[in-house]
Motif scaffolding. Structure first.
Motif, PDB file in Angstrom:
ATOM      1  N   ARG A   1      28.650  49.937  -0.472  1.00 19.33           N
ATOM      2  CA  ARG A   1      29.053  51.288  -0.864  1.00 19.33           C
ATOM      3  C   ARG A   1      30.108  51.887   0.070  1.00 19.33           C
ATOM      4  NH1 ARG A   1      24.918  56.064  -2.452  1.00 19.33           N
ATOM      5  NH2 ARG A   1      24.587  54.559  -4.145  1.00 19.33           N
ATOM      6  N   ASN A   2      29.895  51.818   1.372  1.00 27.02           N
ATOM      7  CA  ASN A   2      30.868  52.401   2.297  1.00 27.02           C
ATOM      8  C   ASN A   2      32.242  51.760   2.144  1.00 27.02           C
ATOM      9  OD1 ASN A   2      29.009  54.168   3.349  1.00 27.02           O
ATOM     10  ND2 ASN A   2      28.543  52.926   5.155  1.00 27.02           N
ATOM     11  N   ASP A   3      32.257  50.460   1.893  1.00 25.25           N
ATOM     12  CA  ASP A   3      33.532  49.774   1.744  1.00 25.25           C
ATOM     13  C   ASP A   3      34.178  50.065   0.396  1.00 25.25           C
ATOM     14  OD1 ASP A   3      33.510  48.747   4.274  1.00 25.25           O
ATOM     15  OD2 ASP A   3      32.702  46.796   3.698  1.00 25.25           O
ATOM     16  N   LYS A   4      33.388  50.269  -0.651  1.00 21.97           N
ATOM     17  CA  LYS A   4      33.961  50.735  -1.918  1.00 21.97           C
ATOM     18  C   LYS A   4      34.717  52.041  -1.692  1.00 21.97           C
ATOM     19  CE  LYS A   4      30.502  48.999  -5.252  1.00 21.97           C
ATOM     20  NZ  LYS A   4      29.476  48.429  -4.367  1.00 21.97           N
ATOM     21  N   GLN A   5      34.051  52.970  -1.011  1.00 20.34           N
ATOM     22  CA  GLN A   5      34.651  54.281  -0.776  1.00 20.34           C
ATOM     23  C   GLN A   5      35.890  54.176   0.107  1.00 20.34           C
ATOM     24  OE1 GLN A   5      30.874  55.808   0.631  1.00 20.34           O
ATOM     25  NE2 GLN A   5      30.683  57.146  -1.156  1.00 20.34           N
ATOM     26  N   ARG A   6      35.832  53.317   1.126  1.00 24.89           N
ATOM     27  CA  ARG A   6      36.998  53.116   1.995  1.00 24.89           C
ATOM     28  C   ARG A   6      38.151  52.495   1.220  1.00 24.89           C
ATOM     29  NH1 ARG A   6      35.089  49.717   7.027  1.00 24.89           N
ATOM     30  NH2 ARG A   6      37.281  49.986   7.601  1.00 24.89           N
ATOM     31  N   ALA A   7      37.859  51.509   0.367  1.00 27.31           N
ATOM     32  CA  ALA A   7      38.914  50.860  -0.415  1.00 27.31           C
ATOM     33  C   ALA A   7      39.588  51.841  -1.356  1.00 27.31           C
ATOM     34  CB  ALA A   7      38.333  49.683  -1.192  1.00 27.31           C
ATOM     35  N   LEU A   8      38.809  52.717  -1.956  1.00 26.37           N
ATOM     36  CA  LEU A   8      39.399  53.711  -2.861  1.00 26.37           C
ATOM     37  C   LEU A   8      40.231  54.734  -2.095  1.00 26.37           C
ATOM     38  CD1 LEU A   8      36.375  54.132  -5.275  1.00 26.37           C
ATOM     39  CD2 LEU A   8      38.615  53.163  -5.841  1.00 26.37           C
ATOM     40  N   ARG A   9      39.789  55.112  -0.898  1.00 29.32           N
ATOM     41  CA  ARG A   9      40.614  56.007  -0.070  1.00 29.32           C
ATOM     42  C   ARG A   9      41.911  55.315   0.342  1.00 29.32           C
ATOM     43  NH1 ARG A   9      35.480  57.389   2.282  1.00 29.32           N
ATOM     44  NH2 ARG A   9      35.902  56.049   4.081  1.00 29.32           N
TER      45      ARG A   9
ATOM     46  N   GLY B   1      51.167  58.568  -8.527  1.00 30.43           N
ATOM     47  CA  GLY B   1      50.840  57.174  -8.803  1.00 30.43           C
ATOM     48  C   GLY B   1      49.450  57.030  -9.398  1.00 30.43           C
ATOM     49  N   GLU B   2      49.153  55.834  -9.897  1.00 36.22           N
ATOM     50  CA  GLU B   2      47.908  55.627 -10.624  1.00 36.22           C
ATOM     51  C   GLU B   2      47.139  54.413 -10.106  1.00 36.22           C
ATOM     52  OE1 GLU B   2      49.446  57.377 -14.952  1.00 36.22           O
ATOM     53  OE2 GLU B   2      49.029  55.233 -14.700  1.00 36.22           O
ATOM     54  N   LEU B   3      45.821  54.535 -10.152  1.00 36.52           N
ATOM     55  CA  LEU B   3      44.897  53.447  -9.874  1.00 36.52           C
ATOM     56  C   LEU B   3      44.300  52.986 -11.196  1.00 36.52           C
ATOM     57  CD1 LEU B   3      43.011  51.752  -7.955  1.00 36.52           C
ATOM     58  CD2 LEU B   3      41.450  53.712  -8.025  1.00 36.52           C
ATOM     59  N   HIS B   4      44.286  51.667 -11.412  1.00 40.27           N
ATOM     60  CA  HIS B   4      43.727  51.094 -12.649  1.00 40.27           C
ATOM     61  C   HIS B   4      42.643  50.096 -12.276  1.00 40.27           C
ATOM     62  CE1 HIS B   4      46.746  52.899 -15.333  1.00 40.27           C
ATOM     63  NE2 HIS B   4      47.491  52.845 -14.248  1.00 40.27           N
ATOM     64  N   VAL B   5      41.428  50.338 -12.785  1.00 38.68           N
ATOM     65  CA  VAL B   5      40.243  49.590 -12.365  1.00 38.68           C
ATOM     66  C   VAL B   5      39.553  48.978 -13.570  1.00 38.68           C
ATOM     67  CG1 VAL B   5      37.938  49.783 -11.331  1.00 38.68           C
ATOM     68  CG2 VAL B   5      39.867  51.042 -10.335  1.00 38.68           C
ATOM     69  N   ALA B   6      39.159  47.704 -13.435  1.00 35.20           N
ATOM     70  CA  ALA B   6      38.238  47.055 -14.370  1.00 35.20           C
ATOM     71  C   ALA B   6      37.042  46.582 -13.554  1.00 35.20           C
ATOM     72  CB  ALA B   6      38.911  45.885 -15.072  1.00 35.20           C
ATOM     73  N   ASP B   7      35.845  47.035 -13.930  1.00 31.27           N
ATOM     74  CA  ASP B   7      34.667  46.620 -13.163  1.00 31.27           C
ATOM     75  C   ASP B   7      33.409  46.929 -13.966  1.00 31.27           C
ATOM     76  OD1 ASP B   7      33.013  45.808 -10.882  1.00 31.27           O
ATOM     77  OD2 ASP B   7      34.807  46.230  -9.694  1.00 31.27           O
ATOM     78  N   PHE B   8      32.285  46.487 -13.411  1.00 29.87           N
ATOM     79  CA  PHE B   8      31.016  46.770 -14.061  1.00 29.87           C
ATOM     80  C   PHE B   8      30.766  48.274 -14.106  1.00 29.87           C
ATOM     81  CE2 PHE B   8      30.416  42.421 -12.490  1.00 29.87           C
ATOM     82  CZ  PHE B   8      30.050  41.800 -13.676  1.00 29.87           C
ATOM     83  N   GLY B   9      30.028  48.697 -15.151  1.00 32.86           N
ATOM     84  CA  GLY B   9      29.724  50.107 -15.306  1.00 32.86           C
ATOM     85  C   GLY B   9      28.361  50.299 -15.930  1.00 32.86           C
ATOM     86  N   ARG B  10      28.050  51.533 -16.228  1.00 32.71           N
ATOM     87  CA  ARG B  10      26.754  51.862 -16.827  1.00 32.71           C
ATOM     88  C   ARG B  10      26.600  51.126 -18.161  1.00 32.71           C
ATOM     89  NH1 ARG B  10      23.638  56.075 -15.480  1.00 32.71           N
ATOM     90  NH2 ARG B  10      25.367  57.130 -14.413  1.00 32.71           N
TER      91      ARG B  10
ATOM     92  N   GLY C   1      26.939  53.564 -12.646  1.00 34.13           N
ATOM     93  CA  GLY C   1      28.004  54.459 -13.112  1.00 34.13           C
ATOM     94  C   GLY C   1      28.634  55.312 -12.036  1.00 34.13           C
ATOM     95  N   LEU C   2      28.608  54.863 -10.773  1.00 34.24           N
ATOM     96  CA  LEU C   2      29.084  55.684  -9.668  1.00 34.24           C
ATOM     97  C   LEU C   2      30.569  55.518  -9.343  1.00 34.24           C
ATOM     98  CD1 LEU C   2      26.085  55.348  -7.159  1.00 34.24           C
ATOM     99  CD2 LEU C   2      26.541  57.153  -8.843  1.00 34.24           C
ATOM    100  N   LEU C   3      31.222  54.504  -9.885  1.00 36.16           N
ATOM    101  CA  LEU C   3      32.617  54.275  -9.504  1.00 36.16           C
ATOM    102  C   LEU C   3      33.525  55.470  -9.814  1.00 36.16           C
ATOM    103  CD1 LEU C   3      33.258  50.505 -10.372  1.00 36.16           C
ATOM    104  CD2 LEU C   3      32.605  51.549  -8.190  1.00 36.16           C
ATOM    105  N   PRO C   4      33.421  56.125 -10.989  1.00 32.14           N
ATOM    106  CA  PRO C   4      34.285  57.292 -11.217  1.00 32.14           C
ATOM    107  C   PRO C   4      34.071  58.397 -10.187  1.00 32.14           C
ATOM    108  CG  PRO C   4      33.355  56.535 -13.289  1.00 32.14           C
ATOM    109  CD  PRO C   4      32.650  55.776 -12.199  1.00 32.14           C
TER     110      PRO C   4
END
Length: 222
Positions: free
Chosen positions: A127-135, A145-154, A179-182
């Motif tokens: 989790r901490n690294d997900k948040q760091r990567a998004l920052r 600019g835009e971020l485009h993500v494909a990943d597992f979800g709810r 469902g926490l990625l957004p």
């Protein structure tokens, strides 16, 4: 789930890396998902693009094919999988740039890219690294600019919910299937964050997202 250094390799074990492309083609509608991710980015000539956690560079090469006049970078922490990516790029005679590095410490200056992509990468991170990567993605994007993500979800149906009960036992995937990625994208500063597509797979529901870095500092969240 076994951690290798500060990243988890493709399919979690280095010995499976040589078969990554073959497995992906057999298990997932990869061409459809990655094609949709590229299409939603509306690429333009002269843009600088980053495929964060590029793996074998399947998406990186698609980006270069979709917009030959863009500067396309792929980054991954796994030297072995990058070697496969370089071989693919050489065979395709593609002018992509492949860099060794981690998503949590991107080796690029602020405001370097017009688009950042993360395809089936974020769920490999704690989790901490997900948040760091998004920052970090937010940091290296230009304003607007835009971020485009494909990943597992709810899960989107009962069958996917049953699969989610199994895969969410892995700490790294649980945040995604919950469902926490957004929410993590919003916490990183992206506005708006939109879901653009949803796919059922043998491993669960995959969701596509588009998130924007505000064009002006006044548009950023406090």
């Amino acid at each position: 789930m076994q951690q290798q250094g500060d990243y988890i390799p493709a399919f979690h074990f280095h010995r499976l890396t040589p078969w990554y492309d073959r497995f992906m083609a057999g298990l997932y509608p990869e061409a459809r998902i990655k094609g949709a991710l590229v299409a939603q980015a509306r690429l333009q000539p002269g843009q600088r693009l980053l495929d964060m956690g590029c793996g074998t560079a399947t998406l990186t090469l698609l980006l270069q094919q979709a917009q030959p006049d863009a500067e396309v970078h792929g980054l991954d922490a796994d030297a072995k999988i990058l070697a496969i990516a370089r071989d693919k790029a050489l065979r395709a005679e593609a002018g992509i740039i492949l860099d060794l590095g981690t998503a949590v410490r991107l080796p690029y200056p602020d405001g370097s890219f017009d688009r950042v992509f993360a395809s089936l990468m974020l769920h490999h991170l704690k989790r901490n690294d997900k948040q760091r990567a998004l920052r970090e993605a937010f940091r290296v994007l230009k304003p607007g600019g835009e971020l485009h993500v494909a990943d597992f979800g709810r899960p989107h149906n009962r069958r996917m919910a049953l699969i989610a009960l199994l895969v969410r036992r892995f700490e790294e995937i649980a945040d995604a299937v919950d469902g926490l990625l957004p929410a993590f994208m919003q916490e990183a500063g992206f506005r708006p964050v939109e879901e653009t597509a949803c796919y059922g797979t043998v491993s669960g529901t995959l969701r596509l997202y588009r998130a924007r870095k505000p064009a002006a500092s006044g548009d950023a969240p406090p």
